[in-house]
Structure formats: C-alpha cells, structure tokens
Design an enzyme around this catalytic site. Structure first.
Site, short mmCIF file in Angstrom:
data_model
loop_
_atom_site.label_atom_id
_atom_site.label_comp_id
_atom_site.label_asym_id
_atom_site.label_seq_id
_atom_site.Cartn_x
_atom_site.Cartn_y
_atom_site.Cartn_z
N SER A 51 73.28 -2.67 0.31
CA SER A 51 72.30 -3.28 1.22
C SER A 51 72.22 -4.80 1.09
O SER A 51 71.79 -5.48 2.02
CB SER A 51 70.92 -2.68 1.00
OG SER A 51 70.37 -3.07 -0.24
N LYS A 103 65.61 -6.63 -2.31
CA LYS A 103 65.74 -7.08 -0.93
C LYS A 103 65.45 -8.59 -0.83
O LYS A 103 64.96 -9.21 -1.75
CB LYS A 103 64.78 -6.33 -0.01
CG LYS A 103 64.91 -4.81 -0.04
CD LYS A 103 66.23 -4.31 0.52
CE LYS A 103 66.31 -2.80 0.47
NZ LYS A 103 67.64 -2.29 0.91
#
Length: 205
Positions: A51, A103
């Site tokens: 990701s 993230k």
C-alpha cells in the site's frame, strides 16, 4: 518468544535513532546500542504489503523495517503532525485486535478534500479526525475504504527505514503525495486548515 527478542528490538531502536541522526554512521549505531531503554521515545515496526509503494516495500516481497517517533494526542503531540507525514495508526476496522496500518497523512482536521475513490466526492475532515491514504492507491485499504480516522489512533510518525541495509535512510515528507503517479485516484486538498485539533472524539461509524 525468545527473551532476547525484546532486548534486541530496543537495541536496534536506539541504534537506528543515533545512526540516522548522525548521518547513518555505524559507529553511532553501536553507540546507540549502549543506551537501550523501554522508555525510548522511538519504536520500530515492520511494514507489510504494497500500500505504501514506492516509498516503502518498493518491490514485491519487501518488508521494510521503519523507525517511528511515538506520538500521543493526549500529550499534545498531534500538533507536530503535518500533511505528507507517514504515520502508523490503529486500523479502524480492527481496533480490538490492535492491528496497525502505515499510511500517509493527507488531510487534517478542518481540511476539505476531493476524494474520487470515496463514496463521497468531497469530504470535510471533522475536528479530532484525519484522512489517511497509501501511496499506492490501487493496493491500499485506507480512508477511502473506512473513512476519516481518529487522531487518537495515531501512535507514531515514521522517521527512517532502518532495514534492510540497502534501504537505510530517512522517509521523505511529501505534502503533495497525491501526485501524478496515482493516475488521479488520490485525494486532493481543496481547502486547508492549519491547526490540528487534539480533542478526543469517537471513531466514525
């Protein structure tokens, strides 16, 4: 678990801290090993998945180990956060299990974002929340999937990659991380609010 594993992790944490601070010197790393402590303001984590490519785990099968500075919104640490920081936070869908996600911080409290991959085209980030996204939108389950994330869930700000040796270095701060490489799929800031509100709020439904 081996009794040496926690001790080794503390050694690596402090060693890496000193190594990064003083230019990646291995001498500084070994010096850092001598002052390992459970009360370190830093921690280490292994990044899984794709990701955050290409910033982290750039090739399939990679597992970067990163150094993070611990944060606590209760202590006012959230005021240090900025758009473009890489953070780790409790996964809003798996809080009870303690699962973490790594993230990019894309939106702060009060920001208005254009969100082409979310169920709403435009999102206003409410006080006490933030918007997190992976650098690789095609492989990331992030705020576009579970919505805004409570600032309280953020546990650390990524500082550097400390393993493997070929990848040692600082993690770049990218305030405009929603760049062209995403093919227009990343969220974009429409209106900014410079202040970070740190009051405690429940997770969104």
């Amino acid at each position: 678990m081996s009794p040496w594993k926690p001790l080794f992790r503390r050694f690596v944490t402090f060693g890496a801290t000193f190594g990064v601070t003083f230019g990646g010197s291995f001498v500084a790393v070994y010096a850092g090993l001598t002052i390992a402590s459970d009360f370190s303001p830093y921690k280490i984590d292994t990044v899984a998945g794709e990701s955050m490519q290409p910033t982290l785990n750039p090739s399939p099968g990679d597992k970067d180990v990163i150094l993070l500075r611990r944060l606590s919104c209760d202590s006012g640490d959230c005021s240090r956060l900025a758009r473009g920081d890489v953070v780790d936070a409790f996964n809003p869908r798996m809080v009870r299990r303690g699962d973490m996600v790594v993230k990019r911080l894309v939106g702060l409290p009060g920001d208005t974002l254009s969100t082409p991959m979310y169920r709403e085209d435009v999102v206003k980030v409410q006080p006490g929340f933030c918007w997190l996204e992976g650098d690789n939108p095609a492989k990331s389950a992030d705020s576009n999937f579970y919505g805004p994330v409570s600032l309280d869930s953020i546990q650390g700000k990524a500082v550097a990659i400390i393993w493997p040796p070929s990848r040692i270095g600082r993690i770049p701060h990218r305030p405009n991380a929603s760049g062209d490489a995403s093919g227009g799929k990343r969220s974009k800031l429409l209106h900014s609010n410079v202040r970070v509100k740190t009051e405690r709020t429940p997770h969104p439904p």
